[in-house]
Design a protein around this motif. Structure first.
Motif, PDB file in Angstrom:
ATOM      1  N   ALA A  23       0.829  -1.210   0.000  1.00 47.14           N
ATOM      2  CA  ALA A  23       0.000   0.000   0.000  1.00 47.14           C
ATOM      3  C   ALA A  23       0.864   1.260   0.000  1.00 47.14           C
ATOM      4  CB  ALA A  23      -0.934  -0.012   1.214  1.00 47.14           C
ATOM      5  N   ASP A  24       2.140   1.119   0.356  1.00 48.42           N
ATOM      6  CA  ASP A  24       3.020   2.296   0.356  1.00 48.42           C
ATOM      7  C   ASP A  24       3.130   2.940  -1.028  1.00 48.42           C
ATOM      8  OD1 ASP A  24       3.548   1.923   3.021  1.00 48.42           O
ATOM      9  OD2 ASP A  24       5.537   1.023   2.717  1.00 48.42           O
ATOM     10  N   ILE A  25       2.960   2.159  -2.093  1.00 46.29           N
ATOM     11  CA  ILE A  25       3.091   2.753  -3.431  1.00 46.29           C
ATOM     12  C   ILE A  25       1.968   3.734  -3.722  1.00 46.29           C
ATOM     13  CG2 ILE A  25       4.343   0.759  -4.353  1.00 46.29           C
ATOM     14  CD1 ILE A  25       1.741   0.048  -5.909  1.00 46.29           C
ATOM     15  N   TYR A  26       0.895   3.650  -2.942  1.00 44.31           N
ATOM     16  CA  TYR A  26      -0.218   4.567  -3.136  1.00 44.31           C
ATOM     17  C   TYR A  26      -0.146   5.763  -2.172  1.00 44.31           C
ATOM     18  CZ  TYR A  26      -2.227   0.219  -5.059  1.00 44.31           C
ATOM     19  OH  TYR A  26      -2.458  -0.945  -5.745  1.00 44.31           O
ATOM     20  N   THR A  27       0.420   5.539  -0.998  1.00 46.58           N
ATOM     21  CA  THR A  27       0.205   6.502   0.090  1.00 46.58           C
ATOM     22  C   THR A  27       1.391   7.401   0.416  1.00 46.58           C
ATOM     23  OG1 THR A  27       0.927   4.902   1.763  1.00 46.58           O
ATOM     24  CG2 THR A  27      -1.422   4.908   1.204  1.00 46.58           C
ATOM     25  N   PRO A 296      -2.520  13.459 -11.477  1.00 49.25           N
ATOM     26  CA  PRO A 296      -2.179  13.212 -10.072  1.00 49.25           C
ATOM     27  C   PRO A 296      -1.746  14.516  -9.390  1.00 49.25           C
ATOM     28  CG  PRO A 296      -1.041  11.693 -11.579  1.00 49.25           C
ATOM     29  CD  PRO A 296      -1.578  12.815 -12.405  1.00 49.25           C
ATOM     30  N   ILE A 297      -2.347  14.815  -8.248  1.00 50.98           N
ATOM     31  CA  ILE A 297      -2.055  16.057  -7.528  1.00 50.98           C
ATOM     32  C   ILE A 297      -1.209  15.771  -6.288  1.00 50.98           C
ATOM     33  CG2 ILE A 297      -3.096  18.046  -6.338  1.00 50.98           C
ATOM     34  CD1 ILE A 297      -3.671  17.957  -9.372  1.00 50.98           C
ATOM     35  N   ALA A 298      -1.516  14.713  -5.590  1.00 47.21           N
ATOM     36  CA  ALA A 298      -0.819  14.315  -4.359  1.00 47.21           C
ATOM     37  C   ALA A 298      -1.056  12.808  -4.216  1.00 47.21           C
ATOM     38  CB  ALA A 298      -1.388  15.089  -3.171  1.00 47.21           C
ATOM     39  N   PRO A 299      -0.379  12.146  -3.270  1.00 49.65           N
ATOM     40  CA  PRO A 299      -0.592  10.696  -3.173  1.00 49.65           C
ATOM     41  C   PRO A 299      -2.066  10.316  -3.087  1.00 49.65           C
ATOM     42  CG  PRO A 299       1.212  11.355  -1.746  1.00 49.65           C
ATOM     43  CD  PRO A 299       0.632  12.636  -2.307  1.00 49.65           C
ATOM     44  N   GLY A 300      -2.844  11.084  -2.345  1.00 52.32           N
ATOM     45  CA  GLY A 300      -4.257  10.747  -2.166  1.00 52.32           C
ATOM     46  C   GLY A 300      -5.203  11.742  -2.813  1.00 52.32           C
ATOM     47  N   VAL A 301      -4.738  12.461  -3.810  1.00 56.84           N
ATOM     48  CA  VAL A 301      -5.604  13.422  -4.509  1.00 56.84           C
ATOM     49  C   VAL A 301      -5.377  13.267  -6.014  1.00 56.84           C
ATOM     50  CG1 VAL A 301      -6.287  15.829  -4.803  1.00 56.84           C
ATOM     51  CG2 VAL A 301      -5.399  15.052  -2.588  1.00 56.84           C
ATOM     52  N   THR A 302      -6.421  12.908  -6.714  1.00 60.48           N
ATOM     53  CA  THR A 302      -6.320  12.654  -8.159  1.00 60.48           C
ATOM     54  C   THR A 302      -7.506  13.288  -8.855  1.00 60.48           C
ATOM     55  OG1 THR A 302      -5.236  10.530  -7.742  1.00 60.48           O
ATOM     56  CG2 THR A 302      -6.237  10.816  -9.910  1.00 60.48           C
ATOM     57  N   LYS A 349      -9.402   4.579   1.285  1.00 64.40           N
ATOM     58  CA  LYS A 349      -9.702   4.806   2.710  1.00 64.40           C
ATOM     59  C   LYS A 349      -8.934   3.799   3.575  1.00 64.40           C
ATOM     60  CE  LYS A 349     -12.194   6.322   6.244  1.00 64.40           C
ATOM     61  NZ  LYS A 349     -11.865   7.633   6.835  1.00 64.40           N
ATOM     62  N   ALA A 350      -8.942   2.554   3.162  1.00 70.21           N
ATOM     63  CA  ALA A 350      -8.251   1.522   3.948  1.00 70.21           C
ATOM     64  C   ALA A 350      -6.731   1.617   3.780  1.00 70.21           C
ATOM     65  CB  ALA A 350      -8.752   0.135   3.552  1.00 70.21           C
ATOM     66  N   ASN A 351      -6.263   1.992   2.596  1.00 62.93           N
ATOM     67  CA  ASN A 351      -4.815   2.112   2.377  1.00 62.93           C
ATOM     68  C   ASN A 351      -4.237   3.311   3.132  1.00 62.93           C
ATOM     69  OD1 ASN A 351      -4.686   1.026  -1.124  1.00 62.93           O
ATOM     70  ND2 ASN A 351      -4.642  -0.142   0.774  1.00 62.93           N
ATOM     71  N   ASN A 354      -3.589   3.163   6.708  1.00 63.73           N
ATOM     72  CA  ASN A 354      -2.661   2.085   7.065  1.00 63.73           C
ATOM     73  C   ASN A 354      -3.400   0.875   7.628  1.00 63.73           C
ATOM     74  OD1 ASN A 354      -0.068   1.175   6.936  1.00 63.73           O
ATOM     75  ND2 ASN A 354       0.485   1.808   8.999  1.00 63.73           N
ATOM     76  N   THR A 355      -4.641   0.729   7.231  1.00 67.57           N
ATOM     77  CA  THR A 355      -5.435  -0.411   7.676  1.00 67.57           C
ATOM     78  C   THR A 355      -5.191  -1.618   6.775  1.00 67.57           C
ATOM     79  OG1 THR A 355      -7.097   1.155   8.440  1.00 67.57           O
ATOM     80  CG2 THR A 355      -7.791  -1.133   8.256  1.00 67.57           C
ATOM     81  N   ALA A 356      -5.210  -1.368   5.466  1.00 68.09           N
ATOM     82  CA  ALA A 356      -4.878  -2.443   4.514  1.00 68.09           C
ATOM     83  C   ALA A 356      -3.455  -2.222   4.030  1.00 68.09           C
ATOM     84  CB  ALA A 356      -5.845  -2.418   3.342  1.00 68.09           C
ATOM     85  N   LYS A 357      -2.612  -3.219   4.143  1.00 72.12           N
ATOM     86  CA  LYS A 357      -1.190  -3.056   3.816  1.00 72.12           C
ATOM     87  C   LYS A 357      -0.808  -3.611   2.455  1.00 72.12           C
ATOM     88  CE  LYS A 357       1.932  -3.564   7.024  1.00 72.12           C
ATOM     89  NZ  LYS A 357       2.340  -2.221   7.399  1.00 72.12           N
TER      90      LYS A 357
END
Ligand code: FES
Ligand SMILES: [Fe+2]
Length: 402
Positions: A23-27, A296-302, A349-351, A354-357
């Motif tokens: 999940a680190d590749i997303y977050t 892509p704007i930020a890791p969690g903003v697209t 949301k889960a990534n 840090n809930t889903a790894k």
């Protein structure tokens, strides 16, 4: 054993190393920053369709790899791309999203530029008489490599990038007749802001196992004969396309079939999908084409940009039919696109908490529609560009567990 403890949950999946991702590749911000410099600043990117700049002098702004850009159709009818940055003090040259002008005039000190990026006016130039380098012939805009294929405008910020046709290979073959026979135009463009990583969106266009989650797809596509038999074709640069399918639209009550108004080269109700690495997809559904791409704007903003296309020659009635077909699936209130946004938000949301790894891409179906080989190939190419492994981007695993 049924449920898992935290330790069991966090453990590396007991799978081959290319069958799962971290999940680190997303977050992670540092991975995102590297994607900007190693991927987006280097690769060819779809930015618009040429019908969005139909007339000489038309311009529109775009953003790629964090850089503001201008697409501009010159008086010679050629579409070119430039940094949206003035040669003088570096202001944005164009501040409107779109317009038409014979020259682009910077609003700050009124320097002007033509469709080839040449500087055509320096306001009160005698003030630079002592500076031999501040002359019109040396103050052109920074041009960005730009090609138009099948009406689609692709750019790369890297002057040394491999030629587009080599980069894309035969990946556009599926679209040649559909998009290259008669002029097409964009009839629909909308943007969706997602609280998710850009790759999570791209996965919705490649990992087709999730078609079970779409109400319409599982009724009209997964249930159609031959759905599981057609094969993926995977290009070494991470692009891919799936063999065509005849969809049973009549299975979804109220939609009827889609056997009329076919685009060139298609059989009735034919579905095609072409994925271009890293974040553009073209989907054909008999009567209409969808191009989607992400900013892509930020890791969690697209920002998702989605275009719907029909034929330029369409009558008003035919256009309405195509728009209806497009929007039933992919409009803001369509069945398919809004479901995908919800899927992606749910994974993010889960990534991001840090809930889903881990994410698992372990399906093998002889390269059939729901085989994860396309995802494994995608993350293999991602890993080469990034010099990181998608399952272990920080190199934390020991050799024994890789
Ligand atoms: S910054 Fe554009 S003219 Fe001065
Ligand atoms: Fe989907």
């Amino acid at each position: 054993m049924t449920s898992r403890t935290k330790q069991q949950w966090d453990e590396r999946p007991d799978l081959p190393s290319d069958h799962f991702v971290s999940a680190d590749i997303y977050t992670k911000q540092d991975i995102f920053d590297e994607e900007v410099t190693k991927l987006f600043a280097k690769q060819w990117k779809f930015v618009a369709h040429e019908s969005e700049l139909p007339n000489k002098g038309d311009f529109r702004t775009a953003e790629h790899a964090g850089k503001p850009l201008i697409l501009y159709r010159g008086q010679d009818d050629v579409v070119r791309c430039f940094y949206n940055a003035c040669s003088h003090r570096g202001s944005l040259v164009v501040t409107e999203p779109r317009g038409n002008a014979k020259y682009l005039t910077c609003f700050f000190h009124l320097w002007s530029f033509d469709g080839k990026g040449a500087c055509t006016n320096i306001t009160k130039p005698d003030g630079y008489d002592a500076c031999a380098t501040v002359t019109k012939d040396k103050m052109g805009l920074r041009e960005v490599k730009c090609v138009v294929r099948l009406g689609m405008i692709f750019i790369t910020l890297d002057d040394q990038a491999e030629e587009f046709d080599d980069y894309v290979g035969d990946s556009l073959n599926q679209l040649e007749e559909v998009m290259g026979t008669k002029p097409m135009e964009v009839f629909h463009l909308h943007r969706v802001n997602m609280n998710a990583n850009w790759k999570q969106w791209q996965e919705t266009n490649m990992e087709l196992y999730h078609e079970w989650g779409h109400v319409v797809n599982r009724t009209t596509s997964v249930a159609a004969s031959g759905y599981h038999e057609r094969k993926w074709s995977i290009h070494p640069n991470g692009h891919g396309w799936l063999e065509p399918l005849k969809v049973d639209y009549g299975n979804y009550e109220g939609w009827g079939d889609r056997d009329n108004l076919l685009l060139p080269g298609l059989m009735p109700a034919e579905f095609r999908v072409v994925d271009l690495f890293p974040n553009t997809t073209v989907i054909v559904r008999g009567t209409t084409v969808r191009i989607d791409t992400t900013i892509p704007i930020a890791p969690g903003v697209t920002i998702l940009e989605q275009r719907g296309l029909g034929l330029k020659e369409d009558s008003a009635e035919d256009r309405r039919t195509r728009q209806k077909h497009h929007n039933q699936f992919w409009g803001p209130l369509g069945r398919n696109l809004s479901e995908d946004v919800i899927f992606v938000d749910a994974v993010a949301k889960a990534n991001f908490s840090n809930t889903a790894k881990w994410g698992i891409f372990a399906r093998h179906e002889n390269m059939g529609a729901q085989d994860d080989e396309i995802m494994r190939a995608y993350y293999s190419v991602w890993g080469k560009w990034m010099e990181r492994r998608a399952n272990d981007p920080y190199g934390n695993m020991t050799a024994a567990t890789e």
